[in-house]
Design a protein around this motif. Structure first.
Motif, PDB file in Angstrom:
ATOM      1  N   ARG A  12     -17.874  -3.371  -0.621  1.00 26.43           N
ATOM      2  CA  ARG A  12     -19.105  -3.177  -1.379  1.00 26.43           C
ATOM      3  C   ARG A  12     -19.720  -4.532  -1.689  1.00 26.43           C
ATOM      4  O   ARG A  12     -19.053  -5.434  -2.181  1.00 26.43           O
ATOM      5  N   ASP A  13     -20.999  -4.672  -1.345  1.00 20.45           N
ATOM      6  CA  ASP A  13     -21.743  -5.888  -1.634  1.00 20.45           C
ATOM      7  C   ASP A  13     -22.926  -5.496  -2.510  1.00 20.45           C
ATOM      8  O   ASP A  13     -23.862  -4.842  -2.038  1.00 20.45           O
ATOM      9  N   PRO A  14     -22.898  -5.837  -3.791  1.00 23.55           N
ATOM     10  CA  PRO A  14     -23.983  -5.410  -4.686  1.00 23.55           C
ATOM     11  C   PRO A  14     -25.336  -6.006  -4.326  1.00 23.55           C
ATOM     12  O   PRO A  14     -26.368  -5.522  -4.795  1.00 23.55           O
ATOM     13  N   ARG A  15     -25.362  -7.042  -3.489  1.00 17.38           N
ATOM     14  CA  ARG A  15     -26.634  -7.662  -3.122  1.00 17.38           C
ATOM     15  C   ARG A  15     -27.377  -6.867  -2.051  1.00 17.38           C
ATOM     16  O   ARG A  15     -28.570  -7.074  -1.845  1.00 17.38           O
ATOM     17  N   VAL A  16     -26.682  -6.001  -1.336  1.00 19.35           N
ATOM     18  CA  VAL A  16     -27.303  -5.214  -0.270  1.00 19.35           C
ATOM     19  C   VAL A  16     -28.040  -4.028  -0.882  1.00 19.35           C
ATOM     20  O   VAL A  16     -27.478  -3.285  -1.684  1.00 19.35           O
ATOM     21  N   THR A  17     -29.296  -3.869  -0.496  1.00 22.58           N
ATOM     22  CA  THR A  17     -30.120  -2.782  -1.021  1.00 22.58           C
ATOM     23  C   THR A  17     -30.333  -1.724   0.055  1.00 22.58           C
ATOM     24  O   THR A  17     -29.986  -1.914   1.230  1.00 22.58           O
TER      25      THR A  17
END
Length: 340
Positions: A12-17
């Motif tokens: 999980r990468d919180p920066r990816v939208t």
């Protein structure tokens, strides 16, 4: 040393939208391979094997997928729109429809009026959508001659226009998104409709010279984020090399054969496979990269045109002007793969 064979796990990468995900799926595409077995009490009951490709329509068409569906859907939509817009007569069929315009030369106003050009098996019409109005039309029986004429626009760009001669002695000028295609279809639609007293005198143009090579090509198109391979249609005549994507209205590449100075094969990879890349050097010092399923045939045809004929299309020892070659130029001349 033993390799790490641990299975891949989701991250999980919180920066990816969601926008980032959609951009990757639409522009690059995704391929799904799913094998699923539904079991009850350790007894397999249902098996599911799924193979799916998800991408934007432009990407699908560039890779040769869903072409027939796209062509059939577009044809159906054009027939439906034309029938409502033109009030087609019984048994009248639309041959083609494209954006264009009509040059008005009568009255106080002289200038181009944009609209949509419709060619049916009975007439040629230029229609404006808003407000809806037929700007100009003629029956095909009234057409005596048609030819392509170059015209220089206000911005200095040369474009082909369609000159139509009529039985009453009048002449009309039309513009079209694909003037060569409209000229060919109009010529074919009018064939055999002439009366004995009014023979057809269709004048062929240089734009319609038989192609030396024509077929599917990949073009390494320059982009802001780096060059990108795109699939489309290539056409080589004695005068020019053009490439056009199936979703573009105009060719993305128009190169005069007189500007081609060298053509060579590269051992680089492309969507057409290993060793399918063709490098075309121009008089400006630029290099255009193409790829083909039959690169040898395209290379021979390109070498036989313009200033390339009789030249040696092999590696050169120094850069133009006698200076030292850059690393990138050296890689290109030595055939090292540099494409992404």
């Amino acid at each position: 040393m033993t390799a790490d064979l641990s299975p891949m796990r989701p991250t999980r990468d919180p920066r990816v939208t969601l926008d980032d995900l959609l951009e990757v799926v639409l522009n690059k595409g995704a391929v799904l391979h799913l094998d699923l077995i539904v079991a009850v009490a350790d007894i397999p009951l249902i098996g599911v094997s799924l193979r799916a490709a998800i991408a934007g329509m432009e990407t699908m068409l560039e890779y040769g997928m869903m072409r027939h569906w796209d062509e059939d859907t577009r044809a159906w939509a054009e027939r439906s729109v034309a029938r409502r817009a033109l009030d087609l007569k019984e048994d009248e069929n639309v041959v083609c429809r494209m954006s264009g315009g009509h040059l008005l030369t009568e009255g106080l106003y002289h200038g181009w009026r944009p609209g949509t050009v419709y060619l049916t098996d009975r007439r040629l019409v230029v229609l404006r959508d808003e407000p809806r109005e037929i700007l100009w039309e003629t029956a095909l029986d009234a057409v005596t001659a048609v030819r392509l004429e170059p015209e220089r626009t206000v911005g200095g760009e040369e474009r082909l226009r369609l000159d139509v001669a009529l039985a009453d002695g009048g002449r009309e000028r039309l513009s079209a998104r694909e003037p060569g295609e409209l000229h060919a279809l109009l010529t074919e639609a009018c064939a055999g409709r002439a009366t004995p007293a009014l023979p057809f005198t269709f004048t062929p143009s240089a734009e319609e010279d038989p192609p030396l090579a024509e077929g599917h090509l990949w073009y390494h198109e320059p982009r802001r984020g780096g060059p990108l391979w795109r699939g489309g249609q290539g056409r080589l005549t004695a005068d020019r090399l053009t490439w056009k994507s199936p979703v573009d209205s105009r060719p993305a590449l128009v190169l005069s054969t007189a500007d081609i100075t060298a053509v060579r094969r590269l051992p680089a990879y492309s969507p057409a496979g290993e060793g399918s890349v063709i490098a075309v050097r121009t008089t400006a010092g630029d290099e255009v990269r193409l790829a083909a399923d039959d690169p040898e045939a395209w290379t021979e045809r390109l070498r036989a045109t313009g200033s390339v004929a009789g030249s040696v299309a092999g590696p050169v020892a120094a850069a133009r002007g006698g200076g030292r070659m850059s690393d990138r130029a050296r890689q290109q001349e030595e055939g090292e793969p540099t494409c992404r």
